[in-house]
Scaffold this motif. Structure first.
Motif, PDB file in Angstrom:
ATOM      1  N   THR A  49     -37.553 -25.967  43.182  1.00  0.00           N
ATOM      2  CA  THR A  49     -37.312 -25.124  43.102  1.00  0.00           C
ATOM      3  C   THR A  49     -35.979 -25.500  41.903  1.00  0.00           C
ATOM      4  N   MET A  50     -35.511 -25.018  41.384  1.00  0.00           N
ATOM      5  CA  MET A  50     -34.911 -25.360  39.702  1.00  0.00           C
ATOM      6  C   MET A  50     -33.716 -24.004  39.991  1.00  0.00           C
ATOM      7  N   VAL A  51     -32.817 -24.491  39.441  1.00  0.00           N
ATOM      8  CA  VAL A  51     -31.314 -23.533  39.607  1.00  0.00           C
ATOM      9  C   VAL A  51     -30.100 -23.613  38.524  1.00  0.00           C
ATOM     10  N   LEU A  52     -30.276 -23.101  37.446  1.00  0.00           N
ATOM     11  CA  LEU A  52     -29.436 -22.868  36.015  1.00  0.00           C
ATOM     12  C   LEU A  52     -28.851 -22.005  36.496  1.00  0.00           C
ATOM     13  N   ASN A  53     -27.204 -22.721  36.170  1.00  0.00           N
ATOM     14  CA  ASN A  53     -26.480 -21.591  36.025  1.00  0.00           C
ATOM     15  C   ASN A  53     -26.317 -21.917  34.502  1.00  0.00           C
ATOM     16  N   SER A  54     -26.211 -20.773  33.639  1.00  0.00           N
ATOM     17  CA  SER A  54     -26.564 -20.396  32.852  1.00  0.00           C
ATOM     18  C   SER A  54     -24.640 -20.192  31.735  1.00  0.00           C
ATOM     19  N   LYS A  55     -23.852 -19.763  32.330  1.00  0.00           N
ATOM     20  CA  LYS A  55     -22.465 -20.216  31.753  1.00  0.00           C
ATOM     21  C   LYS A  55     -22.572 -21.261  31.345  1.00  0.00           C
ATOM     22  N   THR A  56     -22.636 -23.050  32.167  1.00  0.00           N
ATOM     23  CA  THR A  56     -21.811 -23.361  32.673  1.00  0.00           C
ATOM     24  C   THR A  56     -23.001 -25.115  31.859  1.00  0.00           C
ATOM     25  N   GLY A  57     -24.079 -24.263  31.748  1.00  0.00           N
ATOM     26  CA  GLY A  57     -25.419 -25.765  31.288  1.00  0.00           C
ATOM     27  C   GLY A  57     -25.752 -26.586  32.765  1.00  0.00           C
TER      28      GLY A  57
END
Length: 179
Positions: A49-57
């Motif tokens: 499982t991987m999660v990325l906050n595309s706004k903050t990196g």
């Protein structure tokens, strides 16, 4: 009327926040600790499982240790029981941040980034700076990374009987499409 407006605002704000989070439940991690002239020591976990906050990196990844599959069942058993002790330490967790990440600047051509973070494995935490190639992919973001860690940094000891057959340097490859 005020309640309707409040509900609409809450729905829109939740939708906006959700757009910032990109996720995969099928990221692939491959690790290899092979030594030339000996049997391949390689495993794959296709359910990371991987999660990325595309706004903050900001990025986080979770891999269950029992999810790694080897070609040889006995290697898998030794890996879980003797090396990573998955009954005591069932998961590997990475938390970090992609340096100078801007999701809006991504194209279909990969761009190189550095991810600074910490890897928690086998009860130990190690700070890492890993390279990553990141590109836009359909409705998501495709991330590929290759890096090396040392088993000894995580207090994973290689028994003397197999020390010449299993490398302390572990090559890790990560491939994820986050939508």
């Amino acid at each position: 009327m005020k309640n309707s407006i409040l509900i609409a605002i809450l729905i829109l704000s939740n939708w906006a926040i959700a757009q910032e989070k990109k996720m995969s439940k099928s990221a692939v991690i491959v690790f290899e600790a092979s030594v030339p002239s000996f049997e391949e020591v390689k495993a794959t976990n296709k359910n990371t499982t991987m999660v990325l906050n595309s706004k903050t990196g900001e990025i986080a990844s979770l891999a269950l240790m029992k999810g790694f599959r080897f070609k040889v069942a006995l290697m898998e058993e030794h890996f879980n029981e003797n090396y990573v002790e998955s009954h005591k330490y069932p998961k590997a967790l990475f938390k970090g941040k992609i340096v100078n990440f801007d999701a809006n600047a991504l194209t279909e051509n990969p761009k190189e980034f550095i991810i600074n973070g910490k890897l928690e494995l086998h009860g130990k935490t190690v700070m890492l700076n890993v390279p990553a190639k990141i590109r836009k992919s359909g409705s998501g973001i495709h991330l590929v990374s290759k890096f090396i860690v040392n088993a000894s940094d995580f207090d994973i000891s290689i028994p003397s009987v197999v020390k010449n057959k299993v490398s302390n340097k572990i090559n890790i490859q990560l491939d994820a499409v986050l939508n």
